[in-house]
Structure formats: structure tokens, C-alpha cells
Design a protein around this motif. Structure first.
Motif, mmCIF file in Angstrom:
data_model
loop_
_atom_site.group_PDB
_atom_site.id
_atom_site.type_symbol
_atom_site.label_atom_id
_atom_site.label_comp_id
_atom_site.label_asym_id
_atom_site.label_seq_id
_atom_site.Cartn_x
_atom_site.Cartn_y
_atom_site.Cartn_z
ATOM 1 N N LYS A 253 11.407 21.526 3.434
ATOM 2 C CA LYS A 253 12.000 21.902 4.724
ATOM 3 C C LYS A 253 10.939 22.280 5.757
ATOM 4 O O LYS A 253 11.019 21.851 6.902
ATOM 5 C CB LYS A 253 12.979 23.063 4.557
ATOM 6 C CG LYS A 253 14.210 22.767 3.722
ATOM 7 C CD LYS A 253 15.147 23.952 3.655
ATOM 8 C CE LYS A 253 14.519 25.233 3.213
ATOM 9 N NZ LYS A 253 14.038 25.283 1.828
ATOM 10 N N SER A 254 9.966 23.054 5.346
ATOM 11 C CA SER A 254 8.940 23.506 6.294
ATOM 12 C C SER A 254 8.099 22.341 6.805
ATOM 13 O O SER A 254 7.775 22.274 7.992
ATOM 14 C CB SER A 254 8.054 24.572 5.657
ATOM 15 O OG SER A 254 8.832 25.716 5.351
ATOM 16 N N LEU B 17 17.381 23.382 9.266
ATOM 17 C CA LEU B 17 17.147 22.855 7.930
ATOM 18 C C LEU B 17 17.420 23.979 6.943
ATOM 19 O O LEU B 17 16.834 25.060 7.033
ATOM 20 C CB LEU B 17 15.711 22.360 7.785
ATOM 21 C CG LEU B 17 15.462 20.981 8.405
ATOM 22 C CD1 LEU B 17 15.522 21.032 9.910
ATOM 23 C CD2 LEU B 17 14.169 20.428 7.927
ATOM 24 N N HIS B 18 18.333 23.722 6.032
ATOM 25 C CA HIS B 18 18.778 24.749 5.093
ATOM 26 C C HIS B 18 18.840 24.133 3.698
ATOM 27 O O HIS B 18 19.326 23.024 3.533
ATOM 28 C CB HIS B 18 20.172 25.253 5.519
ATOM 29 C CG HIS B 18 20.710 26.323 4.656
ATOM 30 N ND1 HIS B 18 20.294 27.624 4.744
ATOM 31 C CD2 HIS B 18 21.630 26.285 3.670
ATOM 32 C CE1 HIS B 18 20.940 28.348 3.857
ATOM 33 N NE2 HIS B 18 21.770 27.555 3.191
ATOM 34 N N SER C 73 10.360 20.364 9.105
ATOM 35 C CA SER C 73 10.564 21.103 10.360
ATOM 36 C C SER C 73 9.394 20.896 11.314
ATOM 37 O O SER C 73 9.588 20.650 12.500
ATOM 38 C CB SER C 73 10.680 22.603 10.142
ATOM 39 O OG SER C 73 11.411 22.962 9.077
ATOM 40 N N ASP D 68 13.740 26.413 10.641
ATOM 41 C CA ASP D 68 13.420 26.231 9.221
ATOM 42 C C ASP D 68 14.183 27.295 8.442
ATOM 43 O O ASP D 68 13.971 28.459 8.614
ATOM 44 C CB ASP D 68 11.902 26.363 9.021
ATOM 45 C CG ASP D 68 11.483 26.142 7.576
ATOM 46 O OD1 ASP D 68 12.344 25.833 6.742
ATOM 47 O OD2 ASP D 68 10.275 26.285 7.313
ATOM 48 N N GLU E 191 10.833 30.058 8.891
ATOM 49 C CA GLU E 191 11.753 30.791 8.022
ATOM 50 C C GLU E 191 11.343 32.269 7.989
ATOM 51 O O GLU E 191 10.306 32.626 7.414
ATOM 52 C CB GLU E 191 11.691 30.177 6.628
ATOM 53 C CG GLU E 191 12.529 30.883 5.605
ATOM 54 C CD GLU E 191 12.309 30.346 4.209
ATOM 55 O OE1 GLU E 191 12.947 30.871 3.298
ATOM 56 O OE2 GLU E 191 11.491 29.419 4.024
#
Length: 183
Positions: free
Chosen positions: A122-123, A114-115, A126, A183, A140
Motif C-alpha cells: 500500500k505504501s 488504500l486500505h 500510494s 495510505d 499511514e
């Protein structure tokens, strides 16, 4: 690829002398009329000392043992202890995941990365994906770095962040369940 498989075998059997070769040769007796002389030569060149035993689950192990003057010891020919073949695993690795040794799993695992920009979820996504797929999550690393060292980043910092994330990913791939969420 042969060199990778050799690396896996060495990781699986660190107390053994695992020998490889890089010759392009026939893989089955039907592939070449001189199959057994070719393989006998390879074995002799790679392992000039006498060979005591050949362990195998299929009948070709007997022929190989005969060719190298060793004793054949069959191992689970009915595939009861390990009800799987290498061919079946290679044909459908995810179906047979539990039979894939840990050092080999990164080769067959898939990463879902996930970018995107900050604060878009995203977190959270994820974590939900990792829970849904019952697999691992690599957080991340840039966030960890910035919390420790601040957000005024240099190019050198970015390289360290990338190295840290890569190291975490490589370690997690060995333990993931088919997929790894990044992530």
C-alpha cells in the motif's frame, strides 16, 4: 450549501465582516416578480447601516447598488484578470482547479484511500499514485503512532490514531491537486 459558502468567504476575507442569511429566496430576477424588493429587505436586515459600494463583475451589480443606494464599482467585467465565472467552476471544478481558492478545494477534492493488511504494498502504491497524479499523500498515521508508542494498542490509542489521521487528511486536502492519496 449556504452555510459552507459563508464559512469559505470568512476564511478568504478574515479582516472583513462577512454577513450571511439563511432565507430561502429567489436567486435571479426571473425567479420571482418581487425579486428586488425581497433582496433589498434581506440586505437591509443583514446590514442596516448604509452601504457605500457594491463590487461585482456582472451588470446585475449596478442594479443591486441602485437598490441599496450604493455606488457600483465594476471589477473585471471582461474577465481578463480572472478569466472564469463561478458557474463555470461549479460545472467542472477539476478543469478549473487553479481558480478554486484554497479553503474551497477540500469540498471538490476526492480522496483515494488504500486500505488492507500489512506488507501488501500500500505504501509503495500510494507514493506512486501521488507521483502519477502530482498530488499529496497522507501516510499511514497508525505506523507513526506504533513506531513512537509500540504496537500494544488500546481502544483509546485507536481513537488517537484516527484523530491524527483525520487532522492530517483535512490539512492535506487544502493543498492537494484534485485528489488526495491516503495510505
Amino acid at each position: 450549501p449556504g452555510p459552507l459558502r459563508l464559512q469559505w468567504m470568512r476564511a478568504l476575507f478574515p479582516d472583513c465582516d462577512v454577513i450571511g442569511h439563511d432565507a430561502i429566496v429567489p436567486q435571479e430576477p426571473a425567479d420571482h416578480p418581487d425579486f428586488w424588493p425581497i433582496w433589498r429587505g434581506i440586505v437591509k436586515a443583514a446590514h442596516p447601516d448604509p452601504i457605500d459600494f457594491v463590487f461585482a463583475s456582472d451588470a446585475s451589480g449596478q442594479r443591486l447598488a441602485d437598490e441599496v443606494a450604493a455606488r457600483f464599482l465594476p471589477v473585471d467585467p471582461e474577465r481578463q484578470a480572472a478569466p472564469i465565472s463561478g458557474s463555470a467552476v461549479r460545472a467542472d471544478p477539476w478543469r478549473h482547479w487553479r481558480h478554486i481558492p484554497v479553503p474551497v478545494r477540500p469540498y471538490y477534492a476526492r480522496s483515494i484511500c488504500l486500505h488492507g493488511p500489512e506488507s501488501v504494498g500500500k505504501s509503495v502504491l500510494s507514493a506512486r499514485l501521488a507521483a502519477h497524479f502530482e498530488t499529496g499523500l497522507v501516510p499511514e498515521y497508525g505506523r507513526t503512532w506504533c513506531e513512537q508508542f509500540g504496537t500494544d494498542l488500546t481502544m483509546d490509542d485507536l481513537v488517537w490514531i484516527a484523530r491524527g489521521h483525520d487532522a492530517m487528511t483535512r490539512a492535506a486536502l487544502r493543498q492537494c491537486n484534485r485528489r488526495l492519496i491516503l495510505d
